[in-house]
Design a protein around this motif. Structure first.
Motif, PDB file in Angstrom:
ATOM      1  N   ARG A   1       7.386 -14.364  18.684  1.00  0.00           N
ATOM      2  CA  ARG A   1       7.693 -13.182  18.093  1.00  0.00           C
ATOM      3  C   ARG A   1       6.408 -11.705  17.720  1.00  0.00           C
ATOM      4  O   ARG A   1       6.488 -10.507  18.412  1.00  0.00           O
ATOM      5  CB  ARG A   1       7.725 -12.767  16.433  1.00  0.00           C
ATOM      6  CG  ARG A   1       9.563 -13.589  15.960  1.00  0.00           C
ATOM      7  CD  ARG A   1       9.970 -12.988  14.586  1.00  0.00           C
ATOM      8  NE  ARG A   1      11.234 -13.648  15.111  1.00  0.00           N
ATOM      9  CZ  ARG A   1      12.508 -13.105  14.669  1.00  0.00           C
ATOM     10  NH1 ARG A   1      12.045 -11.924  15.074  1.00  0.00           N
ATOM     11  NH2 ARG A   1      13.506 -13.760  14.996  1.00  0.00           N
ATOM     12  N   ASN A   2       5.533 -11.933  17.569  1.00  0.00           N
ATOM     13  CA  ASN A   2       4.031 -11.544  17.999  1.00  0.00           C
ATOM     14  C   ASN A   2       3.626 -11.638  19.405  1.00  0.00           C
ATOM     15  O   ASN A   2       3.456  -9.876  19.405  1.00  0.00           O
ATOM     16  CB  ASN A   2       2.993 -12.793  17.165  1.00  0.00           C
ATOM     17  CG  ASN A   2       1.843 -11.544  16.824  1.00  0.00           C
ATOM     18  OD1 ASN A   2       1.679 -10.099  15.958  1.00  0.00           O
ATOM     19  ND2 ASN A   2       0.487 -11.894  16.294  1.00  0.00           N
ATOM     20  N   GLN A   3       4.044 -12.542  20.184  1.00  0.00           N
ATOM     21  CA  GLN A   3       3.574 -11.706  21.347  1.00  0.00           C
ATOM     22  C   GLN A   3       4.706 -10.910  22.647  1.00  0.00           C
ATOM     23  O   GLN A   3       4.479  -9.633  23.135  1.00  0.00           O
ATOM     24  CB  GLN A   3       4.172 -13.246  22.279  1.00  0.00           C
ATOM     25  CG  GLN A   3       2.874 -14.251  21.983  1.00  0.00           C
ATOM     26  CD  GLN A   3       2.893 -15.473  22.442  1.00  0.00           C
ATOM     27  OE1 GLN A   3       3.748 -15.603  22.178  1.00  0.00           O
ATOM     28  NE2 GLN A   3       1.982 -16.584  22.207  1.00  0.00           N
ATOM     29  N   PHE A   4       5.874 -10.933  21.885  1.00  0.00           N
ATOM     30  CA  PHE A   4       7.344 -10.168  22.259  1.00  0.00           C
ATOM     31  C   PHE A   4       7.022  -8.542  21.572  1.00  0.00           C
ATOM     32  O   PHE A   4       7.292  -7.549  22.372  1.00  0.00           O
ATOM     33  CB  PHE A   4       8.723 -10.928  21.536  1.00  0.00           C
ATOM     34  CG  PHE A   4       9.051 -11.967  22.928  1.00  0.00           C
ATOM     35  CD1 PHE A   4       8.144 -12.803  23.594  1.00  0.00           C
ATOM     36  CD2 PHE A   4       9.659 -12.834  21.879  1.00  0.00           C
ATOM     37  CE1 PHE A   4       8.310 -13.601  24.230  1.00  0.00           C
ATOM     38  CE2 PHE A   4      10.177 -13.736  22.213  1.00  0.00           C
ATOM     39  CZ  PHE A   4       9.438 -14.723  23.390  1.00  0.00           C
TER      40      PHE A   4
ATOM     41  N   GLN B   1      -3.501 -12.485  27.828  1.00  0.00           N
ATOM     42  CA  GLN B   1      -4.414 -13.388  28.137  1.00  0.00           C
ATOM     43  C   GLN B   1      -5.637 -13.081  27.712  1.00  0.00           C
ATOM     44  O   GLN B   1      -6.177 -13.659  26.361  1.00  0.00           O
ATOM     45  CB  GLN B   1      -4.775 -13.906  29.520  1.00  0.00           C
ATOM     46  CG  GLN B   1      -3.972 -14.457  30.059  1.00  0.00           C
ATOM     47  CD  GLN B   1      -4.309 -14.736  32.315  1.00  0.00           C
ATOM     48  OE1 GLN B   1      -4.436 -13.582  32.441  1.00  0.00           O
ATOM     49  NE2 GLN B   1      -4.495 -15.321  32.213  1.00  0.00           N
ATOM     50  N   ARG B   2      -5.916 -11.646  27.034  1.00  0.00           N
ATOM     51  CA  ARG B   2      -6.928 -11.501  26.317  1.00  0.00           C
ATOM     52  C   ARG B   2      -6.884 -11.619  25.293  1.00  0.00           C
ATOM     53  O   ARG B   2      -7.618 -11.344  24.057  1.00  0.00           O
ATOM     54  CB  ARG B   2      -7.598  -9.870  27.032  1.00  0.00           C
ATOM     55  CG  ARG B   2      -8.227 -10.071  28.615  1.00  0.00           C
ATOM     56  CD  ARG B   2      -8.459  -8.335  28.883  1.00  0.00           C
ATOM     57  NE  ARG B   2      -9.437  -8.530  30.147  1.00  0.00           N
ATOM     58  CZ  ARG B   2     -10.578  -8.716  30.038  1.00  0.00           C
ATOM     59  NH1 ARG B   2     -11.093  -8.993  29.437  1.00  0.00           N
ATOM     60  NH2 ARG B   2     -10.660  -8.826  31.386  1.00  0.00           N
ATOM     61  N   ALA B   3      -5.368 -10.658  24.677  1.00  0.00           N
ATOM     62  CA  ALA B   3      -5.048 -10.497  23.319  1.00  0.00           C
ATOM     63  C   ALA B   3      -4.788 -12.059  22.195  1.00  0.00           C
ATOM     64  O   ALA B   3      -4.964 -11.717  21.564  1.00  0.00           O
ATOM     65  CB  ALA B   3      -3.790  -9.339  22.888  1.00  0.00           C
ATOM     66  N   PHE B   4      -4.307 -12.668  23.161  1.00  0.00           N
ATOM     67  CA  PHE B   4      -4.379 -14.121  22.499  1.00  0.00           C
ATOM     68  C   PHE B   4      -4.715 -14.970  22.735  1.00  0.00           C
ATOM     69  O   PHE B   4      -4.236 -16.216  23.018  1.00  0.00           O
ATOM     70  CB  PHE B   4      -2.711 -14.769  22.553  1.00  0.00           C
ATOM     71  CG  PHE B   4      -1.588 -13.199  22.210  1.00  0.00           C
ATOM     72  CD1 PHE B   4      -1.800 -13.394  21.129  1.00  0.00           C
ATOM     73  CD2 PHE B   4      -1.046 -12.439  23.009  1.00  0.00           C
ATOM     74  CE1 PHE B   4      -0.798 -12.698  20.230  1.00  0.00           C
ATOM     75  CE2 PHE B   4      -0.054 -11.559  22.672  1.00  0.00           C
ATOM     76  CZ  PHE B   4       0.009 -11.172  20.979  1.00  0.00           C
ATOM     77  N   ASP B   5      -5.607 -14.692  24.020  1.00  0.00           N
ATOM     78  CA  ASP B   5      -7.031 -15.615  24.367  1.00  0.00           C
ATOM     79  C   ASP B   5      -6.045 -16.973  24.784  1.00  0.00           C
ATOM     80  O   ASP B   5      -6.805 -18.105  24.730  1.00  0.00           O
ATOM     81  CB  ASP B   5      -7.652 -16.215  22.742  1.00  0.00           C
ATOM     82  CG  ASP B   5      -9.484 -17.329  23.730  1.00  0.00           C
ATOM     83  OD1 ASP B   5      -9.574 -16.950  24.525  1.00  0.00           O
ATOM     84  OD2 ASP B   5      -9.254 -17.745  22.536  1.00  0.00           O
ATOM     85  N   ILE B   6      -5.725 -16.591  26.142  1.00  0.00           N
ATOM     86  CA  ILE B   6      -4.635 -17.520  26.843  1.00  0.00           C
ATOM     87  C   ILE B   6      -5.702 -18.278  27.903  1.00  0.00           C
ATOM     88  O   ILE B   6      -5.685 -16.662  28.741  1.00  0.00           O
ATOM     89  CB  ILE B   6      -3.354 -17.411  26.577  1.00  0.00           C
ATOM     90  CG1 ILE B   6      -2.490 -16.661  25.571  1.00  0.00           C
ATOM     91  CG2 ILE B   6      -2.691 -17.704  28.131  1.00  0.00           C
ATOM     92  CD1 ILE B   6      -1.371 -16.210  25.766  1.00  0.00           C
TER      93      ILE B   6
ATOM     94  N   SER C   1     -11.156  -9.246  20.953  1.00  0.00           N
ATOM     95  CA  SER C   1     -10.354 -10.246  22.484  1.00  0.00           C
ATOM     96  C   SER C   1      -9.982  -8.868  22.585  1.00  0.00           C
ATOM     97  O   SER C   1      -9.766  -8.376  23.746  1.00  0.00           O
ATOM     98  CB  SER C   1      -9.641 -10.991  22.945  1.00  0.00           C
ATOM     99  OG  SER C   1      -8.427 -10.552  21.799  1.00  0.00           O
ATOM    100  N   PHE C   2      -9.162  -8.142  21.974  1.00  0.00           N
ATOM    101  CA  PHE C   2      -8.509  -6.434  22.007  1.00  0.00           C
ATOM    102  C   PHE C   2      -8.904  -5.207  22.900  1.00  0.00           C
ATOM    103  O   PHE C   2      -9.042  -4.592  23.278  1.00  0.00           O
ATOM    104  CB  PHE C   2      -7.337  -6.186  21.228  1.00  0.00           C
ATOM    105  CG  PHE C   2      -5.861  -5.858  21.777  1.00  0.00           C
ATOM    106  CD1 PHE C   2      -5.963  -4.722  22.296  1.00  0.00           C
ATOM    107  CD2 PHE C   2      -5.254  -6.450  22.298  1.00  0.00           C
ATOM    108  CE1 PHE C   2      -5.149  -4.191  22.427  1.00  0.00           C
ATOM    109  CE2 PHE C   2      -3.578  -6.336  21.929  1.00  0.00           C
ATOM    110  CZ  PHE C   2      -3.372  -5.094  22.521  1.00  0.00           C
ATOM    111  N   ALA C   3     -10.567  -5.760  22.121  1.00  0.00           N
ATOM    112  CA  ALA C   3     -11.306  -4.608  23.234  1.00  0.00           C
ATOM    113  C   ALA C   3     -11.691  -4.440  24.838  1.00  0.00           C
ATOM    114  O   ALA C   3     -11.918  -3.489  24.908  1.00  0.00           O
ATOM    115  CB  ALA C   3     -12.463  -4.312  21.781  1.00  0.00           C
TER     116      ALA C   3
END
Length: 290
Positions: A11-14, A33-38, A99-101
């Motif tokens: 849900r957070n990713q969506f 990838q950057r927001a969730f460190d994937i 990471s979002f920065a």
């Protein structure tokens, strides 16, 4: 209908997919990838695939922009379609997600004012949370302006509330036999759970919490017509130049505070207070010292 079995992580990713796509016009695997460190493009691609299964046709891949774009029939399923959701994502990196920065797709730098967080004792918060979850009585030493040294109170919290400036609990007070607000920073250490709350503390009986009132706000009549029109635009008012906000009766005062609407005899200049209450008689029972 969105599948209720979608996990919290998904849900957070969506939510991110929808918000970025709606307000930037494109969302990519790099956002995930950057927001969730994937680290895997395959993994982030799988998230898009999963989203397409629960919200078919909402996002479509565009080779020209090398990402996914909202379709003409796009409807938010995991977000609300509000600008504040996008702004929240853009400023969240300062506290929640560094990471979002680093997102290359952010169109412009953003910043937000950080209000100093008032020190809530962790042990007090833990006890308050436990009391709300288990519907328990909570014994606290509570400091107030009338009793700055503190006095013992037995309360039964049912909800934690953030007013925009500070945290408090909405709770039944056994001393006053009424539902009241108790600021967490004014609770001393040593709070103790005392067992099940009394029948009178049932949240269903908290009428000011269960019921809502419509707050009607308009431009300050002391402003010029041109200035009033600008205020109406700022707050997205309707054709009647009114902003209508339904709110729990118990939270009315905090809403007015957050919008810098001064209540009572102390009045600011029209420039300092561009909004005024249109229906004060409806709100008076719920405003402190009203």
């Amino acid at each position: 209908m969105v599948d209720k079995d979608v996990s919290w992580d998904r849900r957070n990713q969506f939510h991110l997919l929808e918000v970025v796509a709606q307000w930037e016009g494109r969302v990519t695997t790099e956002h995930l990838q950057r927001a969730f460190d994937i680290n895997s493009r395959t993994t982030s691609g799988g998230i898009f695939k999963d989203y397409g299964e629960v919200a078919p046709g909402n996002l479509v891949h565009s080779a020209s922009v090398r990402g996914y774009v909202p379709s003409e029939t796009f409807e938010p399923c995991f977000s609300h379609g509000r600008l504040d959701e996008y702004l929240s994502l853009m400023t969240r990196h300062g506290t929640l997600n560094p990471s979002f920065a680093g997102l290359k797709d952010v169109p412009a730098p953003t910043e937000s004012v950080s209000i100093p967080h008032r020190a809530v004792l962790p042990e007090v918060l833990r006890k308050a949370v436990q009391a709300t979850q288990t519907r328990s009585r909570l014994e606290v030493v509570y400091r107030s302006l009338s009793s700055p040294q503190g006095e013992e109170r037995i309360i039964a919290p049912h909800t934690l509330v953030y007013s925009g400036q500070r945290w408090h609990v909405r709770a039944w007070c056994e001393k006053h036999r009424a539902f009241r607000d108790f600021v967490l920073t004014r609770m001393a250490s040593g709070a103790e759970l005392l067992g099940d709350a009394l029948e009178d503390a049932d949240p269903v009986l908290d009428a000011n919490w269960q019921n809502q009132v419509l707050v009607r706000l308009g431009p300050n009549p002391g402003l010029t017509p041109e200035q009033q029109h600008l205020v109406a635009l700022d707050y997205g008012m309707d054709d009647d130049q009114e902003l209508k906000v339904p709110v729990r009766c118990a939270l009315t005062h905090y809403l007015l505070q957050s919008l810098n609407v001064v209540w009572g005899s102390c009045q600011l200049s029209p420039i300092e207070q561009p909004l005024v209450v249109v229906n004060p008689e409806d709100l008076e029972p719920y405003v402190f010292n009203g």
